[in-house]
Each structure stands twice: as structure tokens, then as C-alpha cells.
Design an enzyme around this catalytic site. Sequence first.
Site: not given
Ligand code: FAD
Length: 558
Positions: A19-20, A55, A283, A370
Site C-alpha cells: 500500500l505504501a 483496518g 497490544r 513499514e
Molecule cells: C495479517 C496482517 C494484518 C494487519 N492488519 C492491519 C490493519 O488492519 N490495519 C493496519 O493499519 N495495519 C495492519 N497491518 C499492518 C499493515 O498491513 C502493514 O504495516 C502495511 O500493509 C505495510 O505496507 P507496506 O507497503 O509498507 O509494506 P508491505 O505491504 O509489506 O509490502 C512490502 C513489499 O515490498 C516487496 N519487497 C520486499 N523486499 C523487496 C526487495 N528486495 N525488492 C523488491 N521488492 C521487495 C514485497 O514483495 C512487498 O510487495 C497488518 C499486517 C498484517 C501482516
Amino acid sequence: MSVGIRQLETDVLILGGGLAALRAAIAAASAGARVAVMTKGTAGRAGSSAITSAGFSVAIGQADPADSPQSHFADTIRGGGVNRRRLVEIFCEEAPARFWEMVSWGVQFERDAGTGRILQHPSGDHSHPRTAVCVQHKGIGMTLPLRAAAAGVEFLDRIIALDLMHDENGVSGVVALDQQTLELLAVRARATILATGGIGQLYPVTSNPNDVTGDGLALAYRAGARLVDMEFMQFYPWRLISYVTGRMPVQPSSFVAGAVLRNAAGERFMPRYDPERGDATTRDIAARAIYTEILEGRGVQGGVRLDLSQAPLEEFIRLNPRVGRYFSDHGLDLATAELILAPEAHFLMGGVVIDENGRTSLPGLLAAGEVSGGSDGGNRLDSNAIPAGQVFGRRAGLAAAADAEARGGAGLGQEAVSRWAPRFSRRVGQRAPGSPNGAGGGIDRKDIKRRINDLMLRAAGIRRDGARLAEGVRGAAILEADYLASADGPRDALAAIELENMALVASIVVRAAEFRTESRAAHYRDDYPVRDDAHWFANVYAYRDTDGQMALTKERID
Ligand SMILES: Cc1cc2nc3c(=O)[nH]c(=O)nc-3n(C[C@H](O)[C@H](O)[C@H](O)COP(=O)(O)OP(=O)(O)OC[C@H]3O[C@@H](n4cnc5c(N)ncnc54)[C@H](O)[C@@H]3O)c2cc1C
């Protein structure tokens, strides 16, 4: 050996696919930049974002008009303590606009059937009912509409970023590997955004999917970026472990609705740990309480009991539709089943240091989601992660587009290319010179991952102490050995990349946890059980010093 390497070029390169990353991509593209999103899996279907419970905590006052960004700010600081104030202010003020924007892109949130207003659930973390939930209760209900909204963005799926490249102006893109063809790529970019997620896979039991291995943190650290709050790891307290095989979380709102936890003696134990909020607590407190009950012999089948006798079952199922569906699909009765809950590694509060616009301490490098640190402090509140990723993803995307425009070009990072090219120019099965594993070796991926997981659980789990942390620091130093050098051919080297990143990040987490000699929020030390504001109302920073050694410093919060 002559080394050929395919080159791509873009204005803004985003590493991630959750999502980020998607929000950053939309923003950078809307500002007129050429944008590429590189994902180890498939953008929109990978990372924690695709499987999140979806959420979104936001002060839009649909359930309680008295809610406000100021109240959201106060709750977030109360929960996290050492959060960087300005980041939290921005987050709480801008989250409502990011929420309605998601709605405009087709993300559907639960609504009241009568009034059509967005439903906002209460939880122990928030002083007002504030959490809107996507109707699917799953992240793809958000990621797929965002991927569709990222018009004109080039998606580089199934490609893993190996290392950041540099030119005279700073970070200039990445060296990466196409995981299907094992072809090495150099992607030159005028601005690079890290959105690679957290570190769940460093622990043996986690909510995070397989691709969440801390790569971005390792890349940033190796390149010299500053990391913050790395000692703060959140453990989600309420994973259902009876009857189900996969992951099945029980939502925090259940405890506001009357669910309670009981130990082996039938005692409702949470009021002993949080007399004010009892079961509806934060938590960090709930995870520590459950873990302590298990540790001190009052556990039940490796967890504690969830008692729903005081919670209306219909309401529980409404708040936990996946649990409800699972039980009815399997012919199980929720009212009589023995429900056992236990904690799991969930979310890294710390990460790469960012400013208000997602810029890191390295020119040309930004971060969001994250992988970045500072807004959560020592404990992230319920459903604050997704809105923060949207707010700072957008800001990082806009800042990256502006930085890219201001920068002339982006050069090939010859040093990074030279480091990686030899590893992937060998044919599969051809041994690396000087491989320490001996004939027929190659790396034992499972064994190394298990060793990293054991180390993290023992040293940097829910309760920590100096002796186990010191042991962890020693163990991490051994684990940091060069697995890549012992890899037997490119496929093996591909598996080794994540392990090396995980070992490096493990060592940063245990070192930061050893450094903070107090207990605060999610960081609890049996040998320093008390919060020590006089010395530790501060953030801990980790970075690589000029000799290549890990340095740790603390900076007091004003
Ligand atoms: C089961 C679960 C339930 C959750 N529920 C909630 C909720 O209800 N509300 C809330 O606010 N938060 C929730 N969280 C936390 C939140 O979902 C995450 O913190 C957030 O989605 C992280 O988003 P992001 O885009 O930072 O990273 P991510 O969605 O983890 O994406 C990281 C991406 O980076 C890619 N990547 C990693 N390393 C590399 C690399 N070397 N080269 C290329 N690509 C790479 C991966 O393939 C992935 O696509 C939950 C988390 C989990 C696991």
C-alpha cells in the site's frame, strides 16, 4: 570474466508493491514523473498489505462527531511515547483526506445499512471509535483498486532489489535480479523510494508473509542510512491457534464488545496487567500478559482461553467475519469450541529515519510505509499502519518527483554492479571459488532461517534480558557470515540474499534492544523492568560508521 548487465532508467523508482509503494507511485506519477515499481512478488498481491485485515484508523467522526485529528494525535503519542511528534501531527491531520481518496478509487469500507455512514469500530487503543474496515476484511480490497489507480506506472514484478547504487549525487537506483530469468539489471533512477515493509519473517511465528524479510532495512543500512527505534517490535497478542491451520487473528474490537481472556485456572487475568482497561488494552501489554501467563505455567495448549460468554456471539462474528465463516464452514460451534489465543510477531515500529516528506539521511533515497520509522514510537496503535503508509507514501512520492526533476541524471553505480555481477554470471551448479561449504554443499536455507528465528525469539522476543541479548549479539555476528559466498550457483545465491539481509537486520534489532536499558512500550526487559524517562525518553539510532561498524546513539526527545 566479461559482465553484461541490462540497464533501465526512470525518474522515480519505488521498491515495494504494497500500500505504501502504490500510494507513492500514484503521487509521483500525478506530479508528472516517470515511475517504476519494483516488487519481489507481484505489486498489489504481495507483502503484508495484500493480507492485512484492512483496518484504517482515522478521525472522520462518522461514529462519534466529537473525534478529531487532535484526539487521534493524543492517543498515538500516549501509545507510542517516543514517537516523532511532527510526523504524528502530519499523519493525523492528513489521514482523513487519504481515507476519502481511497474511497474515491473504489475501496469499499463497511457502512451502516440504515444511514450509509462509514462504520468506525472502537478498540482499546483509541479513545473514540475510529477504525473503518474494508468490506473484504482483507488487504487486496485496498491494494487492487490502488494498483488500478496507478495509471502510467511501469510495474517490474518478480524482481528483487539487491543493492542501492550511487553516483556523485547520492543514491542512483538499484542493482536487481529478475527472479525468473536470473538476469541481473541495473535500474538508474533520479530518486528511489524504499517501501519494502517490515521484518516479520525474522521470527518463527508471524502474521507477515514470506516476502517480508527486512530487505529494505538491510539495503538502507549498508548504504549508510540512519535507522531509528529498531528495538521496538510489535507482537500481535490475539492469534487463534486452536482448530485453524493458517493465520486467524481475533480483532481488538472484540475485547471492547465483551470478550475476555482466561488462564488455565479460569482466572480473568488481564486486569492484573492493566487494571484500568483490562482485556481492552494495548497490544504490547496484552502480548506480554499472555506470554507471561504461558511462561509461568498458567497457559492452555500453548496459549490462553478466549471466553465469549459475555460477548454477544453475533457481534463477535460481525467483528471477526473470517473466524465466523471458518467455524461455520467446518461445522464448528463458536459458542462451545475451546478458543485458544497466542501472540505472533507482527509489526516493526522502527525503521529508516525519514523527514516530513519521506526523505532519508541519504540524498536520492526516500522511504514510506513499514520500512520507515518514527511515527509509531514504541507501540503502533490498532490500524494506524495503513493510514500512515498512505500519508507518507503520498508525501514521499511527491518529494521524489520534485527531487528527480531537480537532479540532472542518475549514473550507473559501478561499485554495486561489480559486487553483484560475478555472483549471477555463473551457471547454475557451478561452484563459487573458495566456497566454504565444501563439495556438494550449497546453503541450507531452512537451517539458516531456523537459526535466525531461534535467535530472534530468544533474544528479541516479547520479554528480553541482558544475558540473552548478549548471546543474541554474539549469535547474530556469527550468522552475518557471507552466505552468498557459499551459495552454489545463482538459484542458491537468490535464496541466500534474503538470509543475508535477515541476519544483518537481526543483528541491528538485538544491538538496539541491548542498548536500551529500560522497559518501554513493546520493549520489555526483565533486568530493567521500569520505564526510565530520565535517561531514555529518547530515540535510539543505528547506522554504519565510517569504519563499517554498527554505531548506536540516543537522542533525547524535546
Ligand atoms: C495479517 C496482517 C494484518 C494487519 N492488519 C492491519 C490493519 O488492519 N490495519 C493496519 O493499519 N495495519 C495492519 N497491518 C499492518 C499493515 O498491513 C502493514 O504495516 C502495511 O500493509 C505495510 O505496507 P507496506 O507497503 O509498507 O509494506 P508491505 O505491504 O509489506 O509490502 C512490502 C513489499 O515490498 C516487496 N519487497 C520486499 N523486499 C523487496 C526487495 N528486495 N525488492 C523488491 N521488492 C521487495 C514485497 O514483495 C512487498 O510487495 C497488518 C499486517 C498484517 C501482516
